[in-house]
Structure formats: C-alpha cells, structure tokens
Design a protein around this motif. Structure first.
Motif, PDB file in Angstrom:
ATOM      1  N   TYR A 272      50.606  25.487  52.197  1.00 38.60           N
ATOM      2  CA  TYR A 272      51.604  26.551  52.105  1.00 38.60           C
ATOM      3  C   TYR A 272      51.019  27.885  52.542  1.00 38.60           C
ATOM      4  O   TYR A 272      51.667  28.659  53.259  1.00 38.60           O
ATOM      5  CB  TYR A 272      52.164  26.655  50.689  1.00 38.60           C
ATOM      6  N   LEU A 273      49.807  28.181  52.125  1.00 38.05           N
ATOM      7  CA  LEU A 273      49.185  29.440  52.545  1.00 38.05           C
ATOM      8  C   LEU A 273      49.085  29.512  54.068  1.00 38.05           C
ATOM      9  O   LEU A 273      49.335  30.569  54.676  1.00 38.05           O
ATOM     10  CB  LEU A 273      47.805  29.583  51.912  1.00 38.05           C
ATOM     11  N   ALA A 274      48.736  28.398  54.689  1.00 40.29           N
ATOM     12  CA  ALA A 274      48.679  28.371  56.151  1.00 40.29           C
ATOM     13  C   ALA A 274      50.075  28.535  56.749  1.00 40.29           C
ATOM     14  O   ALA A 274      50.255  29.218  57.769  1.00 40.29           O
ATOM     15  CB  ALA A 274      48.044  27.066  56.628  1.00 40.29           C
ATOM     16  N   ALA A 275      51.085  27.926  56.122  1.00 43.41           N
ATOM     17  CA  ALA A 275      52.453  28.039  56.628  1.00 43.41           C
ATOM     18  C   ALA A 275      52.957  29.474  56.529  1.00 43.41           C
ATOM     19  O   ALA A 275      53.681  29.951  57.416  1.00 43.41           O
ATOM     20  CB  ALA A 275      53.375  27.097  55.857  1.00 43.41           C
ATOM     21  N   VAL A 276      52.606  30.169  55.462  1.00 43.63           N
ATOM     22  CA  VAL A 276      53.009  31.568  55.320  1.00 43.63           C
ATOM     23  C   VAL A 276      52.433  32.396  56.465  1.00 43.63           C
ATOM     24  O   VAL A 276      53.135  33.190  57.105  1.00 43.63           O
ATOM     25  CB  VAL A 276      52.544  32.130  53.958  1.00 43.63           C
ATOM     26  N   ARG A 277      51.157  32.210  56.728  1.00 51.65           N
ATOM     27  CA  ARG A 277      50.532  32.954  57.828  1.00 51.65           C
ATOM     28  C   ARG A 277      51.141  32.549  59.170  1.00 51.65           C
ATOM     29  O   ARG A 277      51.397  33.394  60.029  1.00 51.65           O
ATOM     30  CB  ARG A 277      49.022  32.693  57.831  1.00 51.65           C
TER      31      ARG A 277
END
Length: 591
Positions: A272-277
């Motif tokens: 999710y953190l990667a998807a946000v970025r």
C-alpha cells in the motif's frame, strides 16, 4: 518529491571534463543511451501488459496476451530493474533540459512498473474492478483493438486463442496467493463472480469479444464465426474454470467486510505504501493524505451552505445532501437525456477551448454508452484514449443504464472531467507530441496524480469558463469535490488504518450527496484498487498551487493559455517534474 522525480537544473559540462569537445561527446553519449533505454522500456512494459497497450492506443501489441503468473511478474520486474540500473549510470548533469525531463519521467515510470509487478496486489484482491480485475481488463481492452486490415484481424484471432491460457494462469495464481495467505475480500470475489456469470449468460454472438468492428473488404461473417468458435470452445471454458475457483476456493475463505484493507494480507502494508507513492507521484504519507481529506471537507462546508441556499433555499449541509439524494426531479428520465446532456457539455467546452488553451491538435471525442451488462461494477464514466494514427477516436464512455437512478446535476461536471477540457484534451493531445518519446506520449494511470488531478482541476476550470448551465449543475461540481476529498479519507482509512467497510460507507454517506448504492460502489472500487483514489485531489491541489504561484509571481503577465500550455505541453509527468516545469516557465516569463 522523490529523487527519481527531480529534473536536473540544466544541461552542461560534467565535473572533470577537460575540453568542450569531450564534454559534447559525453553529452551526446548520455542522450543516446537515454534514448535507447526509453525505447527498451516502452517495448518492455507493453510486452508485459499488452492489454494496457491496446487500451492506450499503442500499435503493435494487439495480438498478444500478458503472462499473469508469478514467474511472469518476476521476469518482468527483473527486466525493468535492469533498465533502472542502466538509467542510474547516466549522468543527468550531461543532459539537455528536455532530456533531463525524459530521464526523470523514465525513472519514475520504471520504478512504478517494477513496484506494481513486485507487490502484485491484484492477486490478493480479486474483484470486478475496471483496470484491476483480469477479466474486466479483457472486456475493457480487447474489443477496442484497431482492426484496420487483414493482418490486424489475424492478430485479434491470435489474441483470442491466447485468452484461454491467460484465464487459466489467473486461476492458478489466485490459488497460489491463497496458499500464501493472500486471500481476497468477500465483496470483491462476489462481484467477480457476478461479472463472469453475467458475461457467460450472453448469447455467443453478443459476447463482448465477438461483434468487434471489422474493416470493409473482408468476410465479416466468416471472421465472426471464427471468433465465436474460439470464444465458445476455448475462452469460455477457461472463464468457467476461473469462476469455479472464485466460487469454491476463494469465496469460502475470503476476507470479511471487517478486513477489506490490503493491510490485512501478507505484504499488503508495504504494497500500500508503494501504491500511494505510485498513484500520487509524491512522497506524502497516508497519514498526511488522510488529514488533507478531512481539511478539504471542512473547507467545503461554507461553499455547500452558500450554493445550497441559492439553489435549494437550504443552508444546512446534511439537509442539502438529503435533498439532492431524494428529490426524484433531480434524476434523469431516460438514457437519451443523459446522452444529450454529455454531448451538449462536450460541444460547449470545445467551442470555448481556444480562449483558455493554446492550439492543441486532438482527434475527435465520441460518446459511447457503457454496456449495461458491465453497469453493476462500472464507474459513472471513463475515458478511452484514441489509437495512434487516428485509427480509433477518443471515447467518453458514460453509464446510461437505469437513468432514473442517475443524478442529472452530476453529468456536466463528469463530462468536463472525462472529455474536454479534461482527459480527452490532455491524453489525446499528448499523443500528438511527436518530439516526446513513446513512453511519455502514451500514458494514463502510470502518472495518476497528474492525469486525474488534471481531470478534477477541469471540473472547477469549467466553472471559470462559464460552461455550467445552472447553479444546480454547479452543485454537482461541488458534490464531486466532496467525493474526491472523501476518497483521501476512506482509502487511507481502510488500507492504512484498517477501517471496516461499514465505516468507510458511513463516512462517505455522511459527507457526500450521493446515494447509498453509489457510496457502496465507490467504496468497493477503492477496496479493489488500493491507492488510486488518492490521485484526484492530491493532483488537483498541486496544479492549483502551481497556478496560484504563477499568478502571484507574474501578475499582469500571467496568461492562462500559456499556463495551460505548459501543464499540457509535456504530456503526463510526475507532480515533482510538473513543479519544476512550471517554475522554469515562470522564471522565463518573468525575465
């Protein structure tokens, strides 16, 4: 802004260069290496995902199907990682300003594509969602291939013959994911089952994959018989095997509505953190984005009260929401009325375009009604880019099914987002920028913060342009602002903070003017596509910030047409790159 999104301040001689000739040779070598890597990346990503290539109108991939296996994803990620390594060797200080932009965009795109493959969130999130569900992507992209000659038709039939293996590979990957505890949500599996069941109920002649547009001089009946034979004999049996997996393997074990966030599967929190970025193209944290959503909603309350008082003679915000939801007079009466509304909005926007934008070459934008069979899981509208060379027009695809459930006051704002001055003007004009490399001309969700930020920016820009026909339609604009602000809260709420689905639905219901059915459809979309919903408001806020910066610094020299030309004139870019493009334009204009 990440380092990958930073553009070098200018070209020039690298430290240690002893002569101008040597410096020039080094710069030429760096530019040539960058060009080769860009071409390699363009071919690689569309080989990995040829469905997206078809959707974007990129020629040369319409005969291929992806490899959705874990081995296929790992191989693709390794190929892109190799491109990243070689890109990192190039000294960006040697590049011209234009190639500096290319370098920064390619760095972001390569990281984003690799990250998406490595995290593979879709395998843990079976759904019917557009762009993220394997079967939905087939239905959305495959029939739109530009079949302009016999070779293209042969390629289309070749692709159909590959779909059986594709769906079987998807089925196998879902089972692998389940064995690793990466289990999808019950709501997503249920919707995927319904989507496949609906597709398989169609008569074979009406199957989405069979009645495609064909070029004139060929035997259309023979081609469609061949397509029907492949679909009935190979594709549908594989779809039924996928359906059985969803029914019998995944649904009994699926995550309940209390655990819809991707954080509840192994690797989901990091994914999710990667998807946000990836989707926002920023370094904003989920906590920061969550707060932005709350702040925007608070700021909208006074606007709701003022405009609601003018239109509805109501200033209490919850009462305004209730009136917009419940007044049946504010709904459409038939599908033709929806088509007229969006067609007229597009016409008005095109007529006003030259006063707000520089001359931009774009193909026509056509209005297409979304297939009612897909309506249950479809957004209100979406934009499909044209195909290169004018083989397919840009299409504003709009939901007209069950018109009595659709709010008449929302469809003008929707039109300005999806067609002109929104996605059509933005995406179709980018394809004509032939000085840009292919990986920058054909982009959509890869730089979602820019693309969806521009679409949302245009909903408010249309108000400045005088395109809304009434204050009631402007309430639709405000309603969509609230919806996009809620997305920041709800998406981070579920996927980062672990909200249950019911809390997300209740929050959106309390803070928007849409129906509960629409709220649930929206929330389920965010469940299926973690992080994408954040792009709209984050991108719009950055475009607005840059415009206000330009207006403040340039004063009387500010030209809205030139500003929009700067924003659109480099195609889709990460927001950090857009910042530097606009800042440079301000400096040049002020000097």
């Amino acid at each position: 802004m990440s380092r990958a999104d930073q553009v070098p301040a200018s070209g020039g001689q690298a430290a240690g260069a002893t002569t101008s000739a040597e410096a020039g040779a080094a710069a030429a070598a760096a530019a040539a290496a960058l060009g080769r890597l860009g071409e390699e990346f363009f071919q690689t990503v569309h080989t990995i995902d040829p469905f997206s290539a078809t959707q974007l109108g990129v020629p040369g991939f319409d005969m291929a199907v992806p490899d959705p296996s874990r081995d296929g994803a790992a191989s693709g990620a390794q190929r892109i990682a190799g491109i990243e390594r070689r890109l990192g060797v190039i000294d960006a200080r040697l590049l011209s300003e234009a190639d500096g932009i290319n370098h920064a965009v390619l760095a972001h795109l390569a990281w984003a594509a690799r990250s998406d493959l490595e995290h593979g969130l879709w395998e843990a999130n079976a759904s019917a969602g557009v762009y993220v569900s394997p079967q939905a992507m087939v239905f959305l992209s495959v029939p739109t291939a530009a079949l302009d000659d016999a070779a293209a038709v042969d390629g289309y039939l070749q692709r159909l013959r590959g779909l059986g293996g594709y769906f079987d590979a998807v089925t196998h990957r879902y089972r692998e994911a389940k064995s690793d505890g990466r289990i999808p949500t019950e709501v997503g599996v249920r919707q995927a089952i319904g989507q496949l069941e609906g597709h398989l109920r169609k008569d074979i002649a009406a199957d989405t994959l069979v009645p495609v547009r064909l070029p004139g001089p060929l035997d259309h009946d023979a081609i469609r018989r061949a397509a029907a034979d492949v679909v009935s004999g190979e594709v549908r049996p594989a779809m039924r095997r996928l359906l059985a997996c969803l029914r019998h393997d995944l649904r009994p074990a699926a995550r309940p509505d209390t655990e819809v966030g991707i954080r509840f599967v192994p690797g989901g929190a990091e994914g999710y953190l990667a998807a946000v970025r990836r989707h926002t193209t920023t370094e904003l944290s989920p906590q920061e984005i969550h707060q932005v959503g709350l702040d925007v909603l608070a700021a909208l309350r006074s606007e709701w009260a003022q405009l609601g008082g003018n239109v509805l003679r109501i200033s209490d915000v919850p009462a305004i929401h209730d009136r917009l939801r419940e007044d049946r007079a504010l709904r459409f009466s038939d599908s033709a009325q929806i088509v007229r509304t969006v067609t007229d909005a597009l016409r008005r926007a095109e007529e006003a375009r030259d006063d707000w934008f520089p001359a931009l070459t774009t193909p026509d934008c056509v209005i297409e009604e979304i297939d009612p069979a897909e309506a249950g899981n479809a957004p209100l509208a979406y934009y499909r880019p044209p195909a290169a060379g004018g083989l397919r027009a840009g299409a504003y695809c709009v939901l007209t099914d069950k018109p009595e459930e659709r709010f008449a006051h929302e469809y003008e704002a929707l039109s300005f987002h999806e067609s002109t001055p929104g996605h059509h003007l933005q995406i179709a004009s980018a394809q004509t920028l032939t000085d840009l490399p292919g990986y920058r001309r054909f982009l959509d969700a890869e730089v979602c913060g820019y693309v969806e930020g521009w679409g949302l920016y245009c909903e408010r820009l249309a108000d400045e342009m005088g395109l809304y026909t009434s204050d009631l339609q402007r309430l639709g604009m405000l309603s969509f602002d609230a919806l996009r602000a809620c997305r920041l809260v709800v998406d981070t709420g579920m996927h980062y903070y672990g909200w249950p689905r019911s809390r997300a639905v209740d929050f959106m219901w309390q803070n928007t003017a849409t129906t509960r059915a629409n709220v649930e459809n929206e929330v389920d979309r965010y469940i299926a596509w973690p992080g994408q919903a954040l792009a709209y408001m984050i991108g719009r806020r950055e475009i607005r910030r840059l415009r206000e910066l330009a207006e403040d610094r340039l004063g009387a020299r500010f030209d809205i047409r030139a500003f929009h030309g700067t924003v659109l004139g480099n195609g889709a870019v990460p927001l950090g790159v857009l910042d530097q493009l606009v800042t440079r334009w301000i400096a040049r204009t002020a000097s």
